[in-house]
Design a protein around this motif. Structure first.
Motif, PDB file in Angstrom:
ATOM      1  N   MET A 152       0.817  -1.127   0.083  1.00 29.19           N
ATOM      2  CA  MET A 152       0.070   0.024   0.215  1.00 29.19           C
ATOM      3  C   MET A 152       1.020   1.192  -0.045  1.00 29.19           C
ATOM      4  N   ARG A 156      -0.766   3.628  -4.777  1.00 35.47           N
ATOM      5  CA  ARG A 156      -1.950   2.466  -4.564  1.00 35.47           C
ATOM      6  C   ARG A 156      -3.001   3.215  -3.580  1.00 35.47           C
ATOM      7  N   TYR A 159      -5.254   5.462  -5.310  1.00 36.89           N
ATOM      8  CA  TYR A 159      -5.970   4.688  -6.575  1.00 36.89           C
ATOM      9  C   TYR A 159      -7.105   4.071  -5.529  1.00 36.89           C
ATOM     10  N   THR A 160      -6.997   3.272  -4.472  1.00 34.81           N
ATOM     11  CA  THR A 160      -7.942   2.856  -3.695  1.00 34.81           C
ATOM     12  C   THR A 160      -9.007   3.950  -3.226  1.00 34.81           C
ATOM     13  N   TYR A 185      -8.305   7.706   3.720  1.00 39.35           N
ATOM     14  CA  TYR A 185      -7.624   6.409   3.490  1.00 39.35           C
ATOM     15  C   TYR A 185      -6.136   6.679   3.118  1.00 39.35           C
TER      16      TYR A 185
END
Length: 270
Positions: A152, A156, A159-160, A185
């Protein structure tokens, strides 16, 4: 073997009323809101169950019932802010504040001043932050298909988060907790990456062979977990090849036995 495990789970579900009767649900005031804790009473070092993203404490019910047959420690699951029965202070909601609130709540419960964690998926981020805040208090942890710092990365994480951007308003209506989890996040992942390398606590990392990812992402997810497990000698890696992300649903006995094994080991040493 799977049939035998299924029979045990059915029996535990049939005995669910007994387990529930022994569980004390408590709302703990942590400032501007309350967190809901479900506590199966016991003695000695408590085990704290940290749920994955989008889950509340009820996800652990069957595993807690199984673990309680093997050790008599206090077993504690809770709902993070904004999930299930827990309130939320939307002006102060981020992983660092949530972990401080968890520390506050646990102190109010007057438990043994040592902790053992079981964390799933994104819950690993919260457990790692708690451990980094309290390195001498947390004696061991079992991490189940957590998000590793290598996997992570910053790109990423963005993107998540963006996977949910178009659905944010609907998410907000359905779960204020998950709404803020999405908003935070990137920060949650950054904090995890920043603290992961400092963790010296004995760990077992349990990985699912059938991760939530496919293709090359699955390979990267598993290699990240394997690398994380190899960074210190007091870490054990278990790959459960035929299990999906919720390994404790597919292989509850394996997970429960590993929790008990590591708990007994670190408990005897401290």
């Amino acid at each position: 073997m799977r049939f035998h495990q299924s029979v045990i789970i059915v029996l535990l579900l049939l005995l669910g009323n007994i387990v529930t009767a022994q569980t004390n649900d408590s709302l703990i005031n942590v400032g501007n809101h309350k967190l809901n804790f479900s506590i199966l009473a016991g003695s000695g070092m408590p085990i704290i169950f940290e749920s994955g993203g989008g889950n509340d404490g009820t996800v652990w019910k069957e595993l807690i019932a199984l673990v309680s047959q093997k050790i008599k420690a206090p077993l504690i699951a809770y709902d993070r802010a904004g999930f299930e029965k827990s309130g939320i202070d939307t002006t102060q909601i981020n992983i660092s504040k949530e972990v401080i609130n968890l520390e506050n709540a646990l102190n109010q419960l007057n438990l043994d001043n040592r902790y053992f964690f079981v964390a799933h998926s994104l819950g690993g981020n919260y457990a790692m932050k708690f451990i980094s805040n309290n390195p001498k208090k947390v004696k061991g942890a079992v991490f189940i298909d957590i998000v590793s710092p290598k996997f992570m990365d910053e790109k990423r994480a963005l993107y998540t988060k963006n996977l949910f951007i178009d659905s944010l308003e609907q998410i907000k209506k359905e779960s204020i907790g998950f709404y803020h989890l999405v908003l935070n996040y990137e920060n949650t992942s950054e904090v995890m990456r920043n603290v992961a390398s400092s963790i010296e606590t004995p760990l077992t990392i349990i990985a699912s062979g059938l991760t939530p990812f496919e293709g090359n992402d699955r390979t990267l997810f598993l290699s990240g977990l394997k690398q994380f497990s190899e960074q210190r000698k007091n870490r054990k890696y278990i790959l459960v090849e035929k299990a999906e992300h919720y390994v404790f649903y597919d292989e509850p006995i394996l997970v429960a036995d590993e929790i008990v094994r590591l708990y007994n080991l670190v408990n005897s040493e401290n």
